[in-house]
Design a protein around this motif. Structure first.
Motif, short mmCIF file in Angstrom:
data_model
loop_
_atom_site.label_atom_id
_atom_site.label_comp_id
_atom_site.label_asym_id
_atom_site.label_seq_id
_atom_site.Cartn_x
_atom_site.Cartn_y
_atom_site.Cartn_z
N GLN A 89 3.37 14.22 -9.77
CA GLN A 89 4.30 14.37 -9.85
C GLN A 89 4.87 14.68 -11.12
O GLN A 89 5.24 16.56 -11.34
N MET A 90 5.52 13.88 -11.76
CA MET A 90 6.07 14.01 -13.08
C MET A 90 5.04 14.70 -13.89
O MET A 90 4.92 15.59 -14.44
N GLN A 91 3.46 14.51 -14.08
CA GLN A 91 2.59 14.85 -14.42
C GLN A 91 2.17 16.26 -14.53
O GLN A 91 2.34 17.55 -15.18
N SER A 92 2.43 16.69 -13.12
CA SER A 92 1.94 17.97 -12.63
C SER A 92 3.27 19.39 -13.69
O SER A 92 3.34 20.26 -13.91
N ALA A 126 1.11 -1.26 0.21
CA ALA A 126 -0.35 0.43 0.23
C ALA A 126 0.23 1.04 0.02
O ALA A 126 0.63 1.88 -1.00
N ASP A 127 2.30 1.54 1.24
CA ASP A 127 2.92 2.44 0.91
C ASP A 127 3.54 2.26 -0.78
O ASP A 127 3.70 3.69 -1.06
N MET A 128 4.03 2.16 -1.38
CA MET A 128 4.52 1.36 -2.67
C MET A 128 3.57 2.27 -3.36
O MET A 128 3.66 2.76 -4.09
N SER A 129 2.61 1.27 -3.26
CA SER A 129 1.83 2.04 -4.75
C SER A 129 1.17 3.29 -3.91
O SER A 129 0.95 4.40 -5.22
N VAL A 130 0.96 4.02 -3.01
CA VAL A 130 1.36 5.17 -2.45
C VAL A 130 2.19 6.02 -3.16
O VAL A 130 1.81 7.35 -3.39
N PHE A 131 3.58 5.69 -3.03
CA PHE A 131 4.81 6.60 -3.30
C PHE A 131 4.36 6.59 -4.84
O PHE A 131 4.76 7.39 -5.10
N VAL A 132 3.57 5.18 -5.47
CA VAL A 132 4.07 5.68 -7.25
C VAL A 132 3.23 6.81 -7.58
O VAL A 132 3.27 7.66 -8.79
N GLN A 133 1.70 6.72 -7.18
CA GLN A 133 1.08 7.71 -7.31
C GLN A 133 1.34 9.05 -7.05
O GLN A 133 1.03 9.63 -7.99
N ASN A 134 2.10 8.91 -6.28
CA ASN A 134 2.42 10.23 -5.92
C ASN A 134 3.80 10.99 -6.85
O ASN A 134 3.51 11.94 -7.35
#
Length: 89
Positions: free
Chosen positions: A26-29, A14-22
């Motif tokens: 950031q990359m999209q922004s 779950a932590d890894m999933s949240v990290f990847v989503q964040n």
């Protein structure tokens, strides 16, 4: 700690999933900011080119190039052709 060991893989996932989503957000922004910056710079360049073209036309008019035959005549013809094309566009 034995209680946490059973849930650790799920929590880690779950932590890894949240990290990847964040990270993706950031990359999209950043990509969006860069895209907007590029578009803004292209628009500014277009405006500057238009201003330069107007200044050149003003200088040519001041020099009387349009009314007198000169070595500049061929470029006047090209300029007139460009103006005609812009009028048709």
């Amino acid at each position: 700690m034995d209680v946490h060991d059973g849930e650790d893989p799920k929590q880690s996932s779950a932590d890894m999933s949240v990290f990847v989503q964040n990270l993706l957000q950031q990359m999209q922004s950043r990509f969006q900011q860069m895209s907007e910056s590029i578009v803004t710079k292209i628009d500014e360049m277009g405006s500057r080119i238009n201003e330069l073209e107007q200044s050149i036309n003003d200088l040519r008019a001041e020099m009387g190039v349009e009314g007198s035959p000169s070595p500049m005549a061929p470029s006047k013809q090209i300029s007139d052709e460009v103006k005609k094309e812009e009028g048709c566009a």
